[in-house]
Design an enzyme around this catalytic site. Sequence first.
Site, mmCIF file in Angstrom:
data_model
loop_
_atom_site.group_PDB
_atom_site.id
_atom_site.type_symbol
_atom_site.label_atom_id
_atom_site.label_comp_id
_atom_site.label_asym_id
_atom_site.label_seq_id
_atom_site.Cartn_x
_atom_site.Cartn_y
_atom_site.Cartn_z
ATOM 1 N N CYS A 172 18.887 0.834 -30.721
ATOM 2 C CA CYS A 172 19.690 2.047 -31.499
ATOM 3 C C CYS A 172 20.187 1.605 -32.811
ATOM 4 O O CYS A 172 20.053 2.300 -33.839
ATOM 5 C CB CYS A 172 20.826 2.333 -30.770
ATOM 6 S SG CYS A 172 21.656 0.912 -29.672
ATOM 7 N N ARG A 224 30.810 -5.322 -31.113
ATOM 8 C CA ARG A 224 31.357 -4.290 -30.399
ATOM 9 C C ARG A 224 32.509 -3.876 -31.046
ATOM 10 O O ARG A 224 33.316 -4.768 -30.968
ATOM 11 C CB ARG A 224 31.228 -4.811 -28.902
ATOM 12 C CG ARG A 224 31.555 -3.565 -28.046
ATOM 13 C CD ARG A 224 30.485 -2.849 -27.501
ATOM 14 N NE ARG A 224 29.166 -3.668 -27.085
ATOM 15 C CZ ARG A 224 28.239 -3.237 -26.929
ATOM 16 N NH1 ARG A 224 27.640 -1.926 -27.421
ATOM 17 N NH2 ARG A 224 27.270 -4.067 -26.450
ATOM 18 N N HIS A 275 27.416 4.473 -33.763
ATOM 19 C CA HIS A 275 27.371 3.103 -34.248
ATOM 20 C C HIS A 275 27.581 3.303 -35.650
ATOM 21 O O HIS A 275 26.959 4.019 -36.516
ATOM 22 C CB HIS A 275 25.814 2.316 -33.883
ATOM 23 C CG HIS A 275 25.705 2.049 -32.582
ATOM 24 N ND1 HIS A 275 26.667 2.271 -31.441
ATOM 25 C CD2 HIS A 275 24.412 1.446 -32.033
ATOM 26 C CE1 HIS A 275 26.152 1.594 -30.366
ATOM 27 N NE2 HIS A 275 24.824 1.412 -30.619
ATOM 28 N N ASN A 298 24.313 6.644 -31.288
ATOM 29 C CA ASN A 298 23.523 5.796 -30.782
ATOM 30 C C ASN A 298 23.063 6.431 -29.476
ATOM 31 O O ASN A 298 21.892 6.106 -29.055
ATOM 32 C CB ASN A 298 24.449 4.547 -30.281
ATOM 33 C CG ASN A 298 25.619 4.715 -29.602
ATOM 34 O OD1 ASN A 298 26.561 5.888 -29.922
ATOM 35 N ND2 ASN A 298 25.461 4.387 -28.278
HETATM 36 O O1 25A Z 1 17.667 -4.015 -20.090
HETATM 37 P P1 25A Z 1 17.848 -3.252 -21.372
HETATM 38 O O2 25A Z 1 16.926 -2.454 -21.991
HETATM 39 O O3 25A Z 1 18.493 -4.046 -22.205
HETATM 40 O O4 25A Z 1 18.995 -1.995 -20.675
HETATM 41 C C1 25A Z 1 20.013 -2.501 -20.172
HETATM 42 C C2 25A Z 1 20.670 -0.966 -19.866
HETATM 43 O O5 25A Z 1 21.264 -0.727 -21.142
HETATM 44 C C3 25A Z 1 21.254 0.729 -21.146
HETATM 45 C C4 25A Z 1 20.766 1.138 -19.686
HETATM 46 O O6 25A Z 1 21.908 1.492 -18.960
HETATM 47 C C5 25A Z 1 19.978 -0.016 -19.006
HETATM 48 O O7 25A Z 1 20.392 -0.095 -17.632
HETATM 49 N N1 25A Z 1 20.094 1.065 -22.159
HETATM 50 C C6 25A Z 1 18.880 0.534 -22.426
HETATM 51 N N2 25A Z 1 18.514 0.892 -23.476
HETATM 52 C C7 25A Z 1 19.630 1.611 -24.052
HETATM 53 C C8 25A Z 1 19.765 2.279 -25.539
HETATM 54 N N3 25A Z 1 18.770 2.316 -26.322
HETATM 55 C C9 25A Z 1 20.776 1.605 -23.155
HETATM 56 N N4 25A Z 1 21.910 2.111 -23.598
HETATM 57 C C10 25A Z 1 21.820 2.853 -24.693
HETATM 58 N N5 25A Z 1 20.967 2.754 -25.679
HETATM 59 P P2 25A Z 1 22.326 3.139 -18.416
HETATM 60 O O8 25A Z 1 23.412 2.764 -17.443
HETATM 61 O O9 25A Z 1 22.648 3.901 -19.633
HETATM 62 O O10 25A Z 1 21.267 3.504 -17.430
HETATM 63 C C11 25A Z 1 20.759 2.875 -16.395
HETATM 64 C C12 25A Z 1 20.007 3.859 -15.524
HETATM 65 O O11 25A Z 1 18.767 3.270 -14.876
HETATM 66 C C13 25A Z 1 18.854 3.638 -13.781
HETATM 67 N N6 25A Z 1 18.177 2.920 -12.794
HETATM 68 C C14 25A Z 1 18.822 1.555 -12.335
HETATM 69 N N7 25A Z 1 17.641 1.178 -11.435
HETATM 70 C C15 25A Z 1 16.759 2.072 -11.370
HETATM 71 C C16 25A Z 1 16.939 3.057 -12.192
HETATM 72 N N8 25A Z 1 16.110 4.142 -12.292
HETATM 73 C C17 25A Z 1 15.111 4.222 -11.520
HETATM 74 N N9 25A Z 1 14.576 2.822 -10.930
HETATM 75 C C18 25A Z 1 15.531 1.901 -10.702
HETATM 76 N N10 25A Z 1 15.211 1.000 -9.694
HETATM 77 C C19 25A Z 1 20.340 3.858 -13.016
HETATM 78 O O12 25A Z 1 20.361 4.614 -12.111
HETATM 79 C C20 25A Z 1 20.814 4.607 -14.572
HETATM 80 O O13 25A Z 1 20.338 5.964 -14.618
HETATM 81 P P3 25A Z 1 21.403 4.397 -11.255
HETATM 82 O O14 25A Z 1 21.317 5.116 -10.012
HETATM 83 O O15 25A Z 1 21.364 2.911 -10.939
HETATM 84 O O16 25A Z 1 22.779 4.657 -11.821
HETATM 85 C C21 25A Z 1 23.489 5.897 -11.385
HETATM 86 C C22 25A Z 1 25.040 5.364 -11.563
HETATM 87 O O17 25A Z 1 25.529 4.540 -10.796
HETATM 88 C C23 25A Z 1 26.558 3.890 -11.580
HETATM 89 N N11 25A Z 1 26.279 2.322 -11.443
HETATM 90 C C24 25A Z 1 25.696 1.472 -12.122
HETATM 91 N N12 25A Z 1 25.654 0.283 -11.796
HETATM 92 C C25 25A Z 1 26.274 0.390 -10.597
HETATM 93 C C26 25A Z 1 26.627 1.674 -10.292
HETATM 94 N N13 25A Z 1 27.620 1.840 -9.548
HETATM 95 C C27 25A Z 1 27.649 0.919 -8.475
HETATM 96 N N14 25A Z 1 27.471 -0.349 -8.608
HETATM 97 C C28 25A Z 1 26.572 -0.639 -9.531
HETATM 98 N N15 25A Z 1 26.361 -2.000 -9.690
HETATM 99 C C29 25A Z 1 26.512 4.056 -13.161
HETATM 100 O O18 25A Z 1 27.539 5.013 -13.374
HETATM 101 C C30 25A Z 1 25.302 5.102 -13.068
HETATM 102 O O19 25A Z 1 25.354 6.034 -14.040
HETATM 103 O O1 L14 Z 2 18.202 -0.927 -26.483
HETATM 104 O O2 L14 Z 2 24.954 -1.632 -26.759
HETATM 105 O O3 L14 Z 2 17.992 -2.895 -26.750
HETATM 106 O O4 L14 Z 2 24.987 -3.010 -25.084
HETATM 107 C C1 L14 Z 2 20.595 -2.672 -25.024
HETATM 108 C C2 L14 Z 2 22.091 -2.994 -24.984
HETATM 109 C C3 L14 Z 2 20.856 -1.260 -27.225
HETATM 110 C C4 L14 Z 2 22.345 -1.685 -27.259
HETATM 111 C C5 L14 Z 2 18.487 -1.960 -26.474
HETATM 112 C C6 L14 Z 2 24.366 -2.420 -25.981
HETATM 113 C C7 L14 Z 2 20.144 -2.201 -26.334
HETATM 114 C C8 L14 Z 2 22.997 -2.286 -25.741
#
Ligand code: 25A
Ligand code: L14
Length: 340
Positions: free
Chosen positions: A133, A239, A246, A319
């Site tokens: 982002c 942060r 952002h 973002n």
């Molecule tokens: O690894 P990365 O790339 O660095 O990314 C890490 C995290 O950053 C976010 C995203 O989080 C990601 O998981 N992200 C990534 N790129 C981003 C960007 N550019 C970014 N954020 C901003 N800009 P997120 O919370 O937005 O999204 C996570 C989604 O992934 C789904 N998911 C998880 N496991 C999955 C899956 N989908 C398919 N198959 C799988 N195996 C996740 O769905 C969510 O949609 P979910 O069902 O797990 O979550 C539903 C709701 O449940 C809550 N929750 C989350 N963790 C827990 C929980 N509740 C209870 N216990 C938990 N441990 C949340 O409220 C969620 O919305």
């Molecule tokens: O897309 O703000 O690589 O915590 C994952 C973590 C974006 C930002 C990515 C955060 C990021 C993010």
Amino acid sequence: MLKKKEKYVVAVVGATGAVGNEMIKTLEQRKFPVETLRLFASERSEGKKLEYKDTEITVEKLNEKSFEGIDIALFSAGAERSKIWAPVAAKSGCVVVDNSSQWRMDPEIPLVVPEVNPHDLKWHKGIIANPNCSTIQMVVVLKPIHDAVKIKRVVVTTFQAVSGTGQKAIDELLQQTTDLLNFRDVKCNVYPHQIAFNVLPHIDKFLENGYTKEEMKMVNETKKIMGDDSIKVTATTVRVPVFRGHSESLNIETEKKISPNEVRALLSTAPGIIVYDAPEKNIYPLPLYAAGKDETYVGRIREDNTIENGINMWIVSDNLRKGAALNAVQIAEKLIEMAE
Ligand code: 25A
Ligand code: L14
């Protein structure tokens, strides 16, 4: 490769997350040619219903057969999930736009911001990476300047909203703020320190070199997207207790001289940018007002007179939109334009 069709079967993987939710909204708002929308998340959310247009769509759990019949899949479920599932999706003939960090620096996978390097979409092999982002909003602004006067070096400091971390971090800022205003103890689950009424110079993991992964993403992804390894970037990513949007302070050193007025003129005709720069009227970009918008706002454009050719500016973008969901949908729109 995507085949030209009237309408497409589209999937959002990670549909219940902060970015996934914004993807669904963006598809609807931009009248993306959706034949059917399929929503996927983890087991936790299986069976949950989400709204798209005037219908409710049931969230499914992924399996080996999920991607059959899907044309385009937008992934935002974290790097671990993308590592496993994006190749499965690509193999079943679906084009994946992946928002995670998993594939961004893979030389076989294009990393695209449509305003900057749409041509890189031509060589995809089924997976296209959506950049970080903070990098997206920065390169949208750097590109026109680089084309005009060549950028040598950028010093960037970011002020990043909690929504970047996902829904759980949005909840944590809200909870901590409520607790503090009610004289209750604060709990920290998502970040290592209290984020409410605080500022943390720490985004993503620390690396051996003393930088964070987020900082190195800005360094490396910028070179790949701009297609120029000579651009030097050094970053500090921070942060702040903001929900959405952002902000970034940019110090840009160019090869040729460019005045602040020339920068304003150049950026005001560039795609995806709004110049919002009248400090005498207290007009400058703010995350509160950039939230929910598509453009990157640029202001505080001024000369850095400590070097020969230097410009300072302040840029803000949503973002979750340009930084994630919107850029992914714009990539999909470009793919459709290019489809035969
Ligand atoms: O690894 P990365 O790339 O660095 O990314 C890490 C995290 O950053 C976010 C995203 O989080 C990601 O998981 N992200 C990534 N790129 C981003 C960007 N550019 C970014 N954020 C901003 N800009 P997120 O919370 O937005 O999204 C996570 C989604 O992934 C789904 N998911 C998880 N496991 C999955 C899956 N989908 C398919 N198959 C799988 N195996 C996740 O769905 C969510 O949609 P979910 O069902 O797990 O979550 C539903 C709701 O449940 C809550 N929750 C989350 N963790 C827990 C929980 N509740 C209870 N216990 C938990 N441990 C949340 O409220 C969620 O919305
Ligand atoms: O897309 O703000 O690589 O915590 C994952 C973590 C974006 C930002 C990515 C955060 C990021 C993010």
